[in-house]
Structures are given as structure tokens and as C-alpha cells.
Write a protein that holds these residues in place. Structure first.
Motif, mmCIF file in Angstrom:
data_model
loop_
_atom_site.group_PDB
_atom_site.id
_atom_site.type_symbol
_atom_site.label_atom_id
_atom_site.label_comp_id
_atom_site.label_asym_id
_atom_site.label_seq_id
_atom_site.Cartn_x
_atom_site.Cartn_y
_atom_site.Cartn_z
ATOM 1 N N VAL A 35 -32.704 32.810 23.297
ATOM 2 C CA VAL A 35 -31.748 31.964 24.010
ATOM 3 C C VAL A 35 -30.792 31.295 23.024
ATOM 4 O O VAL A 35 -29.575 31.272 23.237
ATOM 5 C CB VAL A 35 -32.486 30.919 24.871
ATOM 6 N N GLU A 36 -31.329 30.748 21.941
ATOM 7 C CA GLU A 36 -30.478 30.094 20.939
ATOM 8 C C GLU A 36 -29.432 31.066 20.379
ATOM 9 O O GLU A 36 -28.237 30.750 20.297
ATOM 10 C CB GLU A 36 -31.339 29.544 19.807
ATOM 11 N N ALA A 37 -29.886 32.254 19.995
ATOM 12 C CA ALA A 37 -28.975 33.235 19.401
ATOM 13 C C ALA A 37 -27.987 33.772 20.426
ATOM 14 O O ALA A 37 -26.802 33.957 20.133
ATOM 15 C CB ALA A 37 -29.777 34.386 18.790
ATOM 16 N N VAL A 42 -20.829 29.365 28.853
ATOM 17 C CA VAL A 42 -22.182 29.824 29.156
ATOM 18 C C VAL A 42 -22.936 28.786 29.983
ATOM 19 O O VAL A 42 -23.039 27.618 29.584
ATOM 20 C CB VAL A 42 -22.968 30.122 27.864
ATOM 21 N N TYR A 43 -23.470 29.230 31.109
ATOM 22 C CA TYR A 43 -24.301 28.358 31.939
ATOM 23 C C TYR A 43 -25.737 28.358 31.420
ATOM 24 O O TYR A 43 -26.146 29.254 30.671
ATOM 25 C CB TYR A 43 -24.277 28.824 33.396
ATOM 26 N N ARG A 44 -26.493 27.346 31.840
ATOM 27 C CA ARG A 44 -27.881 27.240 31.403
ATOM 28 C C ARG A 44 -28.643 28.503 31.792
ATOM 29 O O ARG A 44 -28.601 28.928 32.945
ATOM 30 C CB ARG A 44 -28.534 26.006 32.037
ATOM 31 N N PRO A 45 -29.338 29.132 30.844
ATOM 32 C CA PRO A 45 -30.040 30.389 31.139
ATOM 33 C C PRO A 45 -31.101 30.225 32.225
ATOM 34 O O PRO A 45 -31.647 29.133 32.432
ATOM 35 C CB PRO A 45 -30.682 30.754 29.797
ATOM 36 N N VAL A 46 -31.396 31.332 32.885
ATOM 37 C CA VAL A 46 -32.404 31.372 33.947
ATOM 38 C C VAL A 46 -33.491 32.358 33.535
ATOM 39 O O VAL A 46 -33.192 33.476 33.105
ATOM 40 C CB VAL A 46 -31.785 31.814 35.286
ATOM 41 N N ARG A 101 -32.098 21.917 23.479
ATOM 42 C CA ARG A 101 -30.853 21.725 24.217
ATOM 43 C C ARG A 101 -30.513 22.947 25.062
ATOM 44 O O ARG A 101 -29.634 22.899 25.905
ATOM 45 C CB ARG A 101 -29.712 21.421 23.254
ATOM 46 N N PHE A 102 -31.241 24.050 24.842
ATOM 47 C CA PHE A 102 -30.997 25.271 25.599
ATOM 48 C C PHE A 102 -32.044 25.487 26.682
ATOM 49 O O PHE A 102 -32.190 26.591 27.188
ATOM 50 C CB PHE A 102 -31.009 26.482 24.657
ATOM 51 N N CYS A 103 -32.784 24.448 27.019
ATOM 52 C CA CYS A 103 -33.880 24.576 27.990
ATOM 53 C C CYS A 103 -33.440 25.359 29.221
ATOM 54 O O CYS A 103 -32.524 24.949 29.939
ATOM 55 C CB CYS A 103 -34.358 23.198 28.407
#
Length: 221
Positions: free
Chosen positions: A93-95, A107-111, A136-138
Motif C-alpha cells: 500500500v505504501e509503495a 488516490v483514494y483510501r485503499p480497500v 497514514r495509509f490505513c
């Protein structure tokens, strides 16, 4: 462009051998076809497949599904390391978010759709989970449990919605096909809401009910 990343974090432990893993592998081509042939959805979403057993492996790095010919198959065997699954997911997710932003995307918050059929074999997995959810990428996590998975654990993993297979009239294979269909619907519907009505946000469209599964409360202590 606005991008919504989706991750499928799937149990590949030995207990998934046979019908369960075959059901997921049988559903992945349908997911790929549904997304890749819909330009509106493919343009706005990205998909990543991570399998986990003794360790976790990125089987399909985050991609526009219209850019790949197929999604790799899962292969079952080994134990059930939740710790490694969450470590790998956080690194991805970070990368991935950094790479998408570098390309000029919003970019929206990943699911994350998480699937497990058993009990984690590493007692210290929750530390890796905390690192993921406190970053921060939760991501927004939708967790599904089948087979020997325990409801309190599945509820602990989820931070958006959780489901457990409890309907004995539905086979594990049927339940897993419904799981894959629910994931596909979520990607399609969520993508359709991006920028709708001129807005800048989106609505995460996750099914309220999934055939063969019961909703799990996330509010129990």
C-alpha cells in the motif's frame, strides 16, 4: 485521474486445498473479465492479489486489469500467517500509493477484501495489524471468514464490514463464489460513484448481505 486501489488478501493455507481454492481460482477470471472490459471501471480502479500461508506473496502487483491478460491463480499449502500478510500488505500500500501519486493521480483510501478459512498460526499477528491500521495509509478492510475461521478474529481484522459463513446449506465452494461476486460488485459500484454528480469523493459500495454469509458486528467488546 482519481484512482481507487483494491487488494484481495487471500488465505492459501493447507486447509484451502481442493474445493475452496478451486472456487476462488474459478472466480478470478470472471472478476478480471467484468472489470477489464468496462473502461469506466478499469480506468478508476487498480487491483492487487496477495496470497498468504507460511509467508505472504504478491501474486499480482497493483494493476489496471485492462492492462493484464489474466489474474494469477492461488495455490494452497502451509500454515496461516496473518502477521506476514499484514506486513506485505502495508509495504504494498505504501509503495503503490506513492507510485500512483508520482504519476499524478489522486488516490483514494485503499480497500482490502480479506478472506481466511482458519485460525492465525502466529500469536503475534496483531502487532503487524496495528502497524497497518495505524499507518497514514490505513485501508478500509472487509473481512470474510469461512471453515474454521473464528468470528471474533474476523471481526478484529475488519474495520469496515465483516462476514462469516454460517449457512450449512451453502457449500464452501458456493460461499466463495459469492464472496468473489461481492468483491466484483463492490469494485464496479464503487468506481461508478467516483466523481458522480460532480463531487470529488466516492461511496464504498459493499454488499449489506452476501448469500451464504452472516454479517458480523464490529461493535462487540
Amino acid at each position: 485521474m482519481q484512482i481507487l486501489p483494491f487488494y484481495l488478501l487471500c488465505d492459501e493455507s493447507g486447509s484451502m486445498i481442493g474445493e475452496p481454492i478451486d472456487a476462488i481460482n474459478g472466480a478470478l477470471p470472471d472478476l478480471h473479465h467484468e472489470i477489464s472490459t468496462n473502461p469506466t471501471v478499469a480506468d478508476k480502479t487498480r487491483f492487487c492479489l496477495i496470497g498468504f500461508s507460511d509467508t505472504a506473496t504478491v501474486l499480482q502487483p497493483l494493476a489496471d486489469l485492462s492492462d493484464i491478460d489474466s489474474v494469477p491463480a492461488l495455490a494452497a499449502g502451509g500454515l496461516t500467517s496473518y502477521r506476514d500478510a499484514f506486513h506485505i500488505l502495508l509495504r504494498c500500500v505504501e509503495a503503490d500509493v506513492a507510485a500512483l501519486k508520482a504519476e499524478g493521480h489522486e488516490v483514494y483510501r485503499p480497500v482490502v477484501f480479506f478472506l481466511s478459512d482458519g485460525i492465525p498460526t502466529d500469536p503475534d499477528w496483531e502487532q503487524a495489524y496495528k502497524e497497518l491500521t495505524r499507518s497514514r495509509f490505513c485501508p478500509k478492510i472487509i473481512a470474510f471468514g469461512i471453515g474454521e475461521a473464528q468470528e471474533p478474529t474476523i471481526a478484529r481484522v475488519a474495520n469496515f464490514r465483516a462476514f462469516m459463513q454460517k449457512d450449512s446449506s451453502v457449500s464452501p465452494a458456493q460461499a466463495l463464489r459469492e464472496f468473489a461476486s461481492s468483491l466484483t460488485r463492490s469494485i464496479v459500484r464503487s468506481a461508478g460513484s467516483i466523481g458522480a454528480g460532480g463531487g470529488q469523493g466516492f461511496t464504498l459500495a459493499v454488499d449489506d448481505t452476501v448469500p451464504g454469509f452472516s454479517i458480523v458486528s464490529l461493535d462487540k467488546m
